[in-house]
Design an enzyme around this catalytic site. Structure first.
Site, PDB file in Angstrom:
ATOM      1  N   ASP A 180       0.832  -1.201   0.000  1.00  0.00           N
ATOM      2  CA  ASP A 180       0.000   0.000   0.000  1.00  0.00           C
ATOM      3  C   ASP A 180       0.871   1.258   0.000  1.00  0.00           C
ATOM      4  OD1 ASP A 180      -2.323   1.465   0.013  1.00  0.00           O
ATOM      5  OD2 ASP A 180      -2.666   1.292   2.164  1.00  0.00           O
ATOM      6  N   GLY A 186      -0.103   5.409  -4.388  1.00  0.00           N
ATOM      7  CA  GLY A 186      -0.759   6.661  -4.767  1.00  0.00           C
ATOM      8  C   GLY A 186      -0.190   7.839  -3.989  1.00  0.00           C
ATOM      9  N   TRP A 231       2.687   8.045  -2.521  1.00  0.00           N
ATOM     10  CA  TRP A 231       4.093   8.244  -2.914  1.00  0.00           C
ATOM     11  C   TRP A 231       4.154   9.191  -4.110  1.00  0.00           C
ATOM     12  CZ3 TRP A 231       7.117   7.513  -7.226  1.00  0.00           C
ATOM     13  CH2 TRP A 231       8.503   7.419  -7.042  1.00  0.00           C
ATOM     14  N   ARG A 273      -0.942   9.205  -9.930  1.00  0.00           N
ATOM     15  CA  ARG A 273      -0.923   7.951  -9.162  1.00  0.00           C
ATOM     16  C   ARG A 273      -0.223   6.822  -9.931  1.00  0.00           C
ATOM     17  NH1 ARG A 273      -4.166   7.310  -5.009  1.00  0.00           N
ATOM     18  NH2 ARG A 273      -4.464   5.126  -5.504  1.00  0.00           N
ATOM     19  N   SER A 312      -6.807  -6.048  -6.052  1.00  0.00           N
ATOM     20  CA  SER A 312      -7.915  -6.694  -5.339  1.00  0.00           C
ATOM     21  C   SER A 312      -9.165  -6.699  -6.208  1.00  0.00           C
ATOM     22  CB  SER A 312      -8.200  -5.964  -4.024  1.00  0.00           C
ATOM     23  OG  SER A 312      -8.851  -4.737  -4.285  1.00  0.00           O
ATOM     24  N   ASN A 347     -10.435  -3.379  -6.422  1.00  0.00           N
ATOM     25  CA  ASN A 347      -9.688  -2.379  -7.195  1.00  0.00           C
ATOM     26  C   ASN A 347     -10.282  -2.126  -8.584  1.00  0.00           C
ATOM     27  OD1 ASN A 347      -6.366  -3.298  -5.930  1.00  0.00           O
ATOM     28  ND2 ASN A 347      -7.782  -1.719  -5.201  1.00  0.00           N
ATOM     29  N   ARG A 363     -11.672   1.322  -9.271  1.00  0.00           N
ATOM     30  CA  ARG A 363     -10.839   2.541  -9.412  1.00  0.00           C
ATOM     31  C   ARG A 363     -11.074   3.165 -10.789  1.00  0.00           C
ATOM     32  NH1 ARG A 363      -5.302   2.361  -5.986  1.00  0.00           N
ATOM     33  NH2 ARG A 363      -6.246   1.538  -4.095  1.00  0.00           N
ATOM     34  N   ARG A 381       2.061  -5.074   6.005  1.00  0.00           N
ATOM     35  CA  ARG A 381       1.332  -4.042   5.272  1.00  0.00           C
ATOM     36  C   ARG A 381       2.150  -2.761   5.307  1.00  0.00           C
ATOM     37  NH1 ARG A 381      -4.805  -2.730   4.439  1.00  0.00           N
ATOM     38  NH2 ARG A 381      -4.558  -0.854   3.186  1.00  0.00           N
TER      39      ARG A 381
HETATM   40  C1  FPP Z   1      -2.100   0.119  -3.255  1.00  0.00           C
HETATM   41  O1  FPP Z   1      -1.614   1.439  -3.247  1.00  0.00           O
HETATM   42  C2  FPP Z   1      -1.497  -0.604  -4.366  1.00  0.00           C
HETATM   43  C3  FPP Z   1      -2.183  -1.160  -5.378  1.00  0.00           C
HETATM   44  C4  FPP Z   1      -3.658  -1.084  -5.478  1.00  0.00           C
HETATM   45  C5  FPP Z   1      -1.514  -1.836  -6.487  1.00  0.00           C
HETATM   46  C6  FPP Z   1      -0.237  -2.573  -6.187  1.00  0.00           C
HETATM   47  C7  FPP Z   1       0.492  -2.707  -7.467  1.00  0.00           C
HETATM   48  C8  FPP Z   1       1.835  -2.644  -7.629  1.00  0.00           C
HETATM   49  C9  FPP Z   1       2.759  -2.587  -6.504  1.00  0.00           C
HETATM   50  C10 FPP Z   1       2.459  -2.621  -8.991  1.00  0.00           C
HETATM   51  C11 FPP Z   1       2.069  -3.673  -9.951  1.00  0.00           C
HETATM   52  C12 FPP Z   1       2.280  -5.044  -9.446  1.00  0.00           C
HETATM   53  C13 FPP Z   1       3.145  -5.969  -9.962  1.00  0.00           C
HETATM   54  C14 FPP Z   1       3.146  -7.339  -9.415  1.00  0.00           C
HETATM   55  C15 FPP Z   1       4.081  -5.663 -11.040  1.00  0.00           C
HETATM   56  P1  FPP Z   1      -2.651   2.646  -3.356  1.00  0.00           P
HETATM   57  O2  FPP Z   1      -2.742   3.033  -4.786  1.00  0.00           O
HETATM   58  O3  FPP Z   1      -3.933   2.280  -2.715  1.00  0.00           O
HETATM   59  O4  FPP Z   1      -1.896   3.750  -2.533  1.00  0.00           O
HETATM   60  P2  FPP Z   1      -2.544   4.920  -1.663  1.00  0.00           P
HETATM   61  O5  FPP Z   1      -3.174   4.250  -0.472  1.00  0.00           O
HETATM   62  O6  FPP Z   1      -1.358   5.744  -1.288  1.00  0.00           O
HETATM   63  O7  FPP Z   1      -3.525   5.637  -2.541  1.00  0.00           O
END
Ligand code: FPP
Length: 243
Positions: free
Chosen positions: A18, A21, A23, A31, A63, A66, A69, A186
């Site tokens: 997590d 976004g 970051w 994002r 997920s 997701n 989104r 996490r």
């Molecule tokens: C949650 O961060 C992250 C995700 C929904 C996607 C995870 C995907 C990757 C790490 C990259 C692709 C995967 C592979 C295996 C190549 P968020 O977007 O919810 O972050 P935030 O809470 O800061 O908004």
């Protein structure tokens, strides 16, 4: 790495990645840029997991929820997944990694499935570490599917209702084909499980870090494992030191 004992390693580590976004937002970027940096972190951490000798690493990449989104973000994530699967072929095969996917992969766009399926079959006999990508994954959905399958078996008379127990459910839950997770990490500062490995998480140790996923380093993984190794896992029993 000196923090970690060679023995008593978690066998199966799951990671909720997590913070991509935030970051990106912290840098004034979109994002999608965070997800790209998150992919680079995936490459790093898979390599470290393999080097450490983990049996299994399950990464929560996308997920079931997701899909809700914005379409542009979903497309970007699907593109990154495909790119990862294509570009990591040599890394995965060269290191004896078995790649599996958990979740409803039938919902993934064809270009992702076209990259996923050949790598899954080519790597199916690799024995060094299992890398499980949770894609279109939901822990509740996985339990519901297993329950439905067992109910159908019962209706068909192949099993009796009292055979639907924890062991029967576990055996039908794909995320547990590598065993229960020992440690779930996490990143990103939130302290919740977000529908990840729900059934298997019953006795998992949990480690939360404020580090945003793109910034997660091997030292952060070592710190989480060291914390795991300091804990006493009791599985509902009393501790060994308790009189
Ligand atoms: C949650 O961060 C992250 C995700 C929904 C996607 C995870 C995907 C990757 C790490 C990259 C692709 C995967 C592979 C295996 C190549 P968020 O977007 O919810 O972050 P935030 O809470 O800061 O908004």
């Amino acid at each position: 790495m000196q923090l970690i004992e060679g023995r008593n390693l978690p066998r199966h580590v799951g990671i909720i990645m997590d913070g991509n976004g935030r970051w990106a937002e912290l840098r004034g970027e979109r994002r999608e840029a965070g997800h790209k940096a998150g992919s680079a972190a995936v490459r790093r951490i898979v390599r470290v997991g393999r080097r450490l000798g983990l049996d299994a690493l399950t990464l929560y990449a996308f997920s079931e929820q997701n899909w809700a989104r914005p379409p542009g973000e979903v497309d970007a994530l699907m593109g990154l997944l495909r790119e990862y699967l294509v570009s990591e072929w040599d890394e995965i095969m060269g290191n004896g990694i078995r790649l599996v996917a958990i979740g409803d992969v039938s919902r993934l766009p064809e270009p992702v499935r076209d990259a996923l399926d050949p790598l899954r079959s080519a790597s199916s006999h690799n024995g060094a570490m299992t890398l499980a990508l949770a894609l279109s994954y939901g822990g509740r959905e996985e339990i519901a599917t297993a329950a439905r399958e067992l109910a159908a078996e019962a209706v068909a008379g192949r099993i009796t209702p009292d055979q639907i127990d924890v062991a029967a459910l576990s055996a039908r839950i794909p995320s547990l084909s590598v065993g229960d997770p020992d440690l779930i990490i996490r990143t990103g500062g939130e302290q919740r499980i977000s529908n990840f490995l729900l059934f298997g998480a019953a006795y998992a140790e949990l480690a939360f870090t404020d580090r945003l996923w793109p910034d997660f380093t091997e030292d952060d993984l070592f710190a989480a494992i060291a914390s795991y190794q300091r804990r006493e896992r009791r599985f509902g029993r009393v501790g060994v030191k308790t009189p």
